[in-house]
Design a protein around this motif. Structure first.
Motif, mmCIF file in Angstrom:
data_model
loop_
_atom_site.group_PDB
_atom_site.id
_atom_site.type_symbol
_atom_site.label_atom_id
_atom_site.label_comp_id
_atom_site.label_asym_id
_atom_site.label_seq_id
_atom_site.Cartn_x
_atom_site.Cartn_y
_atom_site.Cartn_z
ATOM 1 N N ARG A 456 0.812 -1.215 0.000
ATOM 2 C CA ARG A 456 0.000 0.000 0.000
ATOM 3 C C ARG A 456 0.851 1.273 0.000
ATOM 4 O O ARG A 456 0.329 2.362 -0.237
ATOM 5 C CB ARG A 456 -0.943 -0.001 1.201
ATOM 6 C CG ARG A 456 -2.006 -1.114 1.156
ATOM 7 C CD ARG A 456 -3.030 -0.875 0.077
ATOM 8 N NE ARG A 456 -3.935 -1.998 -0.097
ATOM 9 C CZ ARG A 456 -5.068 -2.175 0.571
ATOM 10 N NH1 ARG A 456 -5.423 -1.315 1.512
ATOM 11 N NH2 ARG A 456 -5.838 -3.212 0.319
ATOM 12 N N GLU A 457 2.149 1.141 0.273
ATOM 13 C CA GLU A 457 3.020 2.309 0.195
ATOM 14 C C GLU A 457 3.144 2.794 -1.249
ATOM 15 O O GLU A 457 3.323 3.992 -1.482
ATOM 16 C CB GLU A 457 4.413 1.964 0.749
ATOM 17 C CG GLU A 457 4.430 1.656 2.245
ATOM 18 C CD GLU A 457 4.021 2.852 3.072
ATOM 19 O OE1 GLU A 457 4.462 3.977 2.749
ATOM 20 O OE2 GLU A 457 3.252 2.670 4.049
ATOM 21 N N ASN A 458 3.065 1.868 -2.191
ATOM 22 C CA ASN A 458 3.110 2.250 -3.610
ATOM 23 C C ASN A 458 2.282 1.253 -4.407
ATOM 24 O O ASN A 458 2.808 0.437 -5.166
ATOM 25 C CB ASN A 458 4.554 2.279 -4.122
ATOM 26 C CG ASN A 458 4.626 2.792 -5.549
ATOM 27 O OD1 ASN A 458 3.787 3.563 -5.996
ATOM 28 N ND2 ASN A 458 5.644 2.349 -6.279
ATOM 29 N N PRO A 459 0.965 1.287 -4.270
ATOM 30 C CA PRO A 459 0.102 0.294 -4.918
ATOM 31 C C PRO A 459 0.048 0.490 -6.421
ATOM 32 O O PRO A 459 0.256 1.598 -6.924
ATOM 33 C CB PRO A 459 -1.259 0.562 -4.270
ATOM 34 C CG PRO A 459 -1.235 2.021 -3.953
ATOM 35 C CD PRO A 459 0.181 2.302 -3.531
ATOM 36 N N GLU A 460 -0.227 -0.589 -7.126
ATOM 37 C CA GLU A 460 -0.416 -0.527 -8.578
ATOM 38 C C GLU A 460 -1.687 -1.288 -8.953
ATOM 39 O O GLU A 460 -1.628 -2.342 -9.592
ATOM 40 C CB GLU A 460 0.800 -1.117 -9.300
ATOM 41 C CG GLU A 460 2.045 -0.261 -9.215
ATOM 42 C CD GLU A 460 1.883 1.101 -9.876
ATOM 43 O OE1 GLU A 460 0.918 1.270 -10.655
ATOM 44 O OE2 GLU A 460 2.726 1.981 -9.624
ATOM 45 N N PRO A 461 -2.843 -0.791 -8.569
ATOM 46 C CA PRO A 461 -4.089 -1.473 -8.917
ATOM 47 C C PRO A 461 -4.324 -1.452 -10.422
ATOM 48 O O PRO A 461 -3.949 -0.500 -11.109
ATOM 49 C CB PRO A 461 -5.157 -0.658 -8.175
ATOM 50 C CG PRO A 461 -4.551 0.710 -8.037
ATOM 51 C CD PRO A 461 -3.078 0.468 -7.830
ATOM 52 N N SER A 462 -4.955 -2.502 -10.919
ATOM 53 C CA SER A 462 -5.189 -2.586 -12.359
ATOM 54 C C SER A 462 -6.438 -1.837 -12.798
ATOM 55 O O SER A 462 -6.526 -1.381 -13.934
ATOM 56 C CB SER A 462 -5.325 -4.055 -12.774
ATOM 57 O OG SER A 462 -6.518 -4.608 -12.233
ATOM 58 N N PHE A 463 -7.435 -1.721 -11.904
ATOM 59 C CA PHE A 463 -8.742 -1.146 -12.239
ATOM 60 C C PHE A 463 -9.374 -1.858 -13.432
ATOM 61 O O PHE A 463 -10.127 -1.265 -14.211
ATOM 62 C CB PHE A 463 -8.652 0.351 -12.534
ATOM 63 C CG PHE A 463 -8.124 1.175 -11.400
ATOM 64 C CD1 PHE A 463 -8.363 0.825 -10.085
ATOM 65 C CD2 PHE A 463 -7.369 2.325 -11.652
ATOM 66 C CE1 PHE A 463 -7.872 1.599 -9.029
ATOM 67 C CE2 PHE A 463 -6.882 3.095 -10.606
ATOM 68 C CZ PHE A 463 -7.121 2.736 -9.297
#
Length: 485
Positions: A456-463
């Motif tokens: 969560r410090e640098n998330p990369e969600p795909s959406f």
């Protein structure tokens, strides 16, 4: 995964698309949702400039989700859809601390309906109604090829890293022997993968039972003993000859329930509503639920999708028009004098995802379920991974409120933080026999929790949503299958 998956920030964190879970034809977005999408993109660009962020960076933040939900509020209000709304101050689109406070939460989230497939399973070499559909199911490549987007690894990432889900159930889809995109053995391998990462007790398993197929009841004991299953999953619409069955049928349904009781796994999850393409809708209705719930008060019946049919316009309960949809579940309970908070539970997988598009229907469906099924018996489920990460569904539910006029007129309860916490996980703990406080203590310091905090410090969600998005795409999948069953 990095910004290359969506370098211009074109995808919204609250997924306003038409994606289906593959069981029903995609529904076109109403004008209010199209307007919401336009408003959300405009708001994202303006807010990103104001905050000095790239669009992608803004949309990854809680402010991005807040801006999208606020855009939906504006579009719904303009269309006269005011039965419910997402309770957020306008400042949440610009104030990160405020957005995180309103969209974040510490609830115990137990998703009782999750799915993925085995990308290399034998089902891909067999022609059935799921094979070709799932081969091209994802409409966006996650970077490893389409079918791999639905793998165990992506399920784990989307559910346990990119959402606040703490515990999930891995469930099955309707298919005959050898055709299953996810077998019980595959599901057990996924659980073992999670446990090898020291994520103990985070993943529970269903076993698929087709009681109208010879040999199925005999196999239930082995499934219980070998795989430590938590519940049984059944589709009353499915049958080896294309004909479904009823739970109260003395030749199929009742022997199945009796066997479940005898084996001591007395949780039965039943797909109701959400018509399965190519199968008779009759057995999707809930007319048999009340009868078996009354006959077997020691069995917990979890009604998947709550009987919801997206083709029906849901309003207040109407006993004169209750042969289908959510009202068919309510009618069945009333007809058999099953009180709220008894042994019937209403599950929200796909149902809430679709209701997010219409606050009036969302307010009525949630209100009816709380009133008639019970505030302690509405369960959180998302049908993920079909819709990608369930985080947008979680954020929307955290902020949704039923309008006061509807609550007063129809006797619906207010969606308080306490009621939301029940739906998110506390309610499901009862039929599954989970000690929530003990589990919370166990999960607090496990490697999964630490990994999520670091991520969560640098998330990369795909959406990303992975289902077919247009009727043309859905019909093309049907053509590839060779038609309905």
């Amino acid at each position: 995964m990095d910004d290359r998956i969506d370098p211009e920030g074109k995808r919204l964190p609250i997924k306003l698309d038409t994606a289906s879970n593959g069981e029903y034809a995609p529904l076109p977005l109403p004008e209010s949702l199209l307007a919401a999408r336009r408003l959300a993109h405009r708001a994202a660009s303006e807010a990103a400039r104001r905050l000095g962020l790239s669009r992608r960076a803004f949309l990854k933040s809680a402010c991005g989700a807040a801006a999208t939900l606020l855009a939906m509020n504006r579009a719904f209000a303009a269309a006269g859809r005011i039965g419910g709304h997402f309770d957020l101050p306008s400042e949440a689109a610009y104030d990160l601390a405020l957005a995180e406070d309103r969209l974040g939460g510490k609830e115990f989230i137990f998703d009782v309906q999750g799915h993925h497939v085995n990308p290399v399973g034998p089902w891909r070499r067999i022609t059935n109604r799921w094979t070709y559909a799932l081969r091209s199911f994802p409409q966006a490549d996650c970077g490893e090829g389409a079918i791999e987007c639905l793998s165990a690894q992506h399920f784990i990432r989307e559910v346990f890293l990119d959402s606040d889900t703490a515990l999930a159930v891995l469930s099955m889809v309707p298919a005959g022997p050898g055709d299953e995109p996810l077998t019980l053995e595959d599901a057990a391998a996924t659980r073992a993968l999670v446990e090898r990462m020291e994520g103990h007790h985070r993943l529970l398993l269903h076993a698929l039972v087709r009681p109208n197929l010879p040999g199925e009841l005999d196999a239930m004991a082995e499934h219980r003993n070998r795989y430590r299953i938590a519940a049984w999953k059944t589709y009353t619409q499915w049958g080896p000859d294309g004909k479904g069955y009823w739970l109260d049928d003395p030749d199929t349904g009742l022997p199945f329930i009796e066997r479940a009781r005898a084996l001591g796994v007395k949780v039965i999850c039943v797909h109701k509503g959400l018509p399965l393409f190519g199968l008779d809708y009759t057995h999707s209705t809930c007319r048999d639920v009340g009868a078996v719930a009354k006959r077997y008060p020691d069995v917990a019946f979890l009604i998947y999708h709550s009987g919801y049919d997206p083709k029906r316009q849901e309003g207040p309960y109407d006993p004169k028009d209750a042969e289908a949809g959510v009202d068919s579940l309510i009618k069945s309970l009333l007809d058999h004098e099953i009180p709220p908070n008894a042994n019937v539970y209403a599950e929200l997988g796909s149902t809430w995802k679709l209701l997010m598009r219409d606050p009036d229907q969302a307010a009525h469906v949630l209100g009816k379920l709380f009133k008639y099924v019970g505030e302690d018996n509405v369960l959180w489920g998302t049908d993920s991974i079909w819709y990608g990460s369930p985080q947008d569904q979680i954020q929307a539910f955290r902020t949704f409120r039923i309008a006061e006029p509807l609550r007063e007129r129809y006797g619906y309860p207010e969606l308080t933080p306490q009621l939301r916490a029940k739906v998110f996980g506390l309610n499901a703990a009862k039929p599954y026999g989970i000690d929530v406080e003990a589990l919370r203590r166990q999960l607090a310091g496990d490697p999964w929790t630490r990994a999520r905090q670091a991520y969560r410090e640098n998330p990369e969600p795909s959406f990303l949503s992975y289902g077919p998005r247009t009727r043309r795409e859905f019909l093309e999948l049907l053509r590839l299958r060779g038609g309905p069953l």
